[in-house]
Design a protein around this motif. Structure first.
Motif, PDB file in Angstrom:
ATOM      1  N   UNK A   1      19.363  69.133  45.653  1.00  0.00           N
ATOM      2  CA  UNK A   1      18.725  68.392  44.564  1.00  0.00           C
ATOM      3  C   UNK A   1      17.223  68.553  44.634  1.00  0.00           C
ATOM      4  N   UNK A   2      16.531  68.292  43.563  1.00  0.00           N
ATOM      5  CA  UNK A   2      15.073  68.346  43.576  1.00  0.00           C
ATOM      6  C   UNK A   2      14.566  67.245  44.490  1.00  0.00           C
ATOM      7  N   UNK A   3      13.304  67.320  44.828  1.00  0.00           N
ATOM      8  CA  UNK A   3      12.709  66.424  45.842  1.00  0.00           C
ATOM      9  C   UNK A   3      13.190  64.983  45.740  1.00  0.00           C
ATOM     10  N   UNK A   4      13.242  64.344  46.898  1.00  0.00           N
ATOM     11  CA  UNK A   4      13.702  62.958  46.941  1.00  0.00           C
ATOM     12  C   UNK A   4      12.619  62.011  46.422  1.00  0.00           C
ATOM     13  N   UNK A   5      13.040  60.845  46.031  1.00  0.00           N
ATOM     14  CA  UNK A   5      12.110  59.916  45.391  1.00  0.00           C
ATOM     15  C   UNK A   5      11.522  58.910  46.379  1.00  0.00           C
ATOM     16  N   UNK A   6      10.277  58.542  46.159  1.00  0.00           N
ATOM     17  CA  UNK A   6       9.640  57.520  46.996  1.00  0.00           C
ATOM     18  C   UNK A   6      10.160  56.147  46.592  1.00  0.00           C
ATOM     19  N   UNK A   7       9.883  55.169  47.453  1.00  0.00           N
ATOM     20  CA  UNK A   7      10.346  53.806  47.149  1.00  0.00           C
ATOM     21  C   UNK A   7       9.751  53.298  45.847  1.00  0.00           C
ATOM     22  N   UNK A   8       8.465  53.543  45.651  1.00  0.00           N
ATOM     23  CA  UNK A   8       7.835  53.023  44.426  1.00  0.00           C
ATOM     24  C   UNK A   8       8.396  53.709  43.193  1.00  0.00           C
ATOM     25  N   UNK A   9       8.761  54.989  43.356  1.00  0.00           N
ATOM     26  CA  UNK A   9       9.379  55.681  42.225  1.00  0.00           C
ATOM     27  C   UNK A   9      10.732  55.063  41.899  1.00  0.00           C
ATOM     28  N   UNK A  10      11.540  54.862  42.960  1.00  0.00           N
ATOM     29  CA  UNK A  10      12.862  54.262  42.741  1.00  0.00           C
ATOM     30  C   UNK A  10      12.741  52.886  42.108  1.00  0.00           C
ATOM     31  N   UNK A  11      11.773  52.138  42.605  1.00  0.00           N
ATOM     32  CA  UNK A  11      11.570  50.789  42.091  1.00  0.00           C
ATOM     33  C   UNK A  11      11.217  50.823  40.605  1.00  0.00           C
ATOM     34  N   UNK A  12      10.318  51.715  40.261  1.00  0.00           N
ATOM     35  CA  UNK A  12       9.909  51.800  38.853  1.00  0.00           C
ATOM     36  C   UNK A  12      11.079  52.207  37.969  1.00  0.00           C
ATOM     37  N   UNK A  13      11.880  53.153  38.453  1.00  0.00           N
ATOM     38  CA  UNK A  13      13.061  53.562  37.682  1.00  0.00           C
ATOM     39  C   UNK A  13      13.955  52.368  37.407  1.00  0.00           C
ATOM     40  N   UNK A  14      14.182  51.548  38.446  1.00  0.00           N
ATOM     41  CA  UNK A  14      15.031  50.369  38.248  1.00  0.00           C
ATOM     42  C   UNK A  14      14.434  49.428  37.213  1.00  0.00           C
ATOM     43  N   UNK A  15      13.134  49.209  37.306  1.00  0.00           N
ATOM     44  CA  UNK A  15      12.503  48.272  36.368  1.00  0.00           C
ATOM     45  C   UNK A  15      12.534  48.808  34.951  1.00  0.00           C
ATOM     46  N   UNK A  16      12.349  50.116  34.818  1.00  0.00           N
ATOM     47  CA  UNK A  16      12.464  50.713  33.481  1.00  0.00           C
ATOM     48  C   UNK A  16      13.894  50.547  32.976  1.00  0.00           C
ATOM     49  N   UNK A  17      14.847  50.687  33.906  1.00  0.00           N
ATOM     50  CA  UNK A  17      16.248  50.500  33.535  1.00  0.00           C
ATOM     51  C   UNK A  17      16.512  49.096  33.026  1.00  0.00           C
ATOM     52  N   UNK A  18      16.025  48.116  33.771  1.00  0.00           N
ATOM     53  CA  UNK A  18      16.241  46.719  33.364  1.00  0.00           C
ATOM     54  C   UNK A  18      15.599  46.454  32.008  1.00  0.00           C
ATOM     55  N   UNK A  19      14.385  46.955  31.838  1.00  0.00           N
ATOM     56  CA  UNK A  19      13.712  46.760  30.543  1.00  0.00           C
ATOM     57  C   UNK A  19      14.572  47.274  29.398  1.00  0.00           C
ATOM     58  N   UNK A  20      15.064  48.489  29.534  1.00  0.00           N
ATOM     59  CA  UNK A  20      15.852  49.059  28.446  1.00  0.00           C
ATOM     60  C   UNK A  20      17.194  48.364  28.270  1.00  0.00           C
ATOM     61  N   UNK A  21      17.735  47.902  29.408  1.00  0.00           N
ATOM     62  CA  UNK A  21      18.965  47.131  29.348  1.00  0.00           C
ATOM     63  C   UNK A  21      18.743  45.901  28.474  1.00  0.00           C
ATOM     64  N   UNK A  22      17.609  45.236  28.719  1.00  0.00           N
ATOM     65  CA  UNK A  22      17.304  44.032  27.946  1.00  0.00           C
ATOM     66  C   UNK A  22      17.061  44.349  26.483  1.00  0.00           C
ATOM     67  N   UNK A  23      16.649  45.588  26.226  1.00  0.00           N
ATOM     68  CA  UNK A  23      16.461  46.001  24.837  1.00  0.00           C
ATOM     69  C   UNK A  23      17.789  46.426  24.208  1.00  0.00           C
TER      70      UNK A  23
END
Lengths: 155, 155
Positions: A1-23
């Motif tokens: 797989x392409x490079x692994x993700x940092x913690x802050x990257x993973x965290x941001x992905x989750x938050x973006x996910x929650x935002x869109x979920x709420x939308x």
DNA sequence: TTGTTTGTTCACCAAAAAATGAACCAAATA
DNA sequence: TATTTGGTTCATTTTTTGGTGAACAAACAA
């Protein structure tokens, strides 16, 4: 797989996910959007998505198909490879936002319909509703102007 | 109960319910909003709601409590009666719409965060994101103006 | 042809959301 | 005091949603 993700990257992905979920978007779709936004390459294969987000093939398949129909993502291929490289279809965020704004203004239509069915037993209430309708109509007219003004403000 | 509803009234209530459901509201809450918008009296008792919408007491109780906390409805009482007459709190649709608009603009914050984590491997993509951010910032500034302009347009 | 890679489909399952009904409580009434 | 009325609470059930994994299909490779 392409490079692994940092913690802050993973965290941001989750938050973006929650935002869109709420939308109103499905959870996985939101996280895929987040992933494609965060990855340095701005694209990911089917497998990348599975591994980065820890989900099943079938879930990714379904989500990607819906997202393609909704014009949120597209894919390209590379010569000699069969893999699809999915990326955000950034061609029309203006359109997306415009649609969301119109969706908000849609209450006005219902209020209009309600007014048509209402007696005038409660004139104050009715006037209140009329005012709201007027605003939504005004708002709808402002939407295109908003984008034009933005373009102007940039130049 | 207060007068029975016509087919078109019932239909509109359902459609208003679905609309609000899609906006993230609980199904029953959406239909209660619809009912209170359609009833000629613009108000309904606990029992009215139960009978018009064919739902249980407990469901109505829960929904109304949430809606009161959210300032969507309020109730008044009539001298000598213990029943509560619930009505739409129409005092602040401006506020509600304002909040929804701000919610839409919130993507910008995430995109900003994403940009902070991105390398410049894909300058075009990054520029695209910057542009989106600029729009959401512009948009947020326009929101209060929108309401002011509306007030002006009425006088 | 046989095998491999890439993705799709679908029957099934787990978790979450929403509604029910019965027991309960508080205030007013008899 | 006992009863009725208006509403709340909560354990349980029903419905919806999201996801899984196995079987399948298409495309290409050996």
């Amino acid at each position: 797989m392409s490079s692994s993700l940092s913690e802050s990257q993973k965290d941001l992905i989750e938050r973006i996910g929650v935002y869109h979920e709420q939308q109103g978007m499905q959870p996985l779709m939101g996280r895929i959007l987040g992933l494609l936004l965060i990855l340095d390459d701005a694209e990911a294969t089917f497998e990348d998505i599975i591994e980065h987000l820890n989900v099943s093939k079938s879930a990714v398949s379904t989500a990607l198909n819906v997202m393609q129909i909704q014009n949120k993502v597209a894919y390209r291929t590379k010569p000699g490879e069969r893999k699809r490289y999915f990326y955000l279809n950034m061609g029309n965020w203006e359109n997306d936002i415009e649609k969301e704004l119109e969706e908000i203004a849609r209450v006005g239509v219902f209020v209009q319909e309600a007014l048509a069915l209402r007696s005038n037993r409660k004139p104050d209430f009715n006037n209140y509703l009329k005012n709201l309708c007027q605003f939504t109509e005004f708002f709808k007219r402002q939407i295109p102007k908003l984008f034009k003004e933005f373009q102007k403000s940039k130049s």
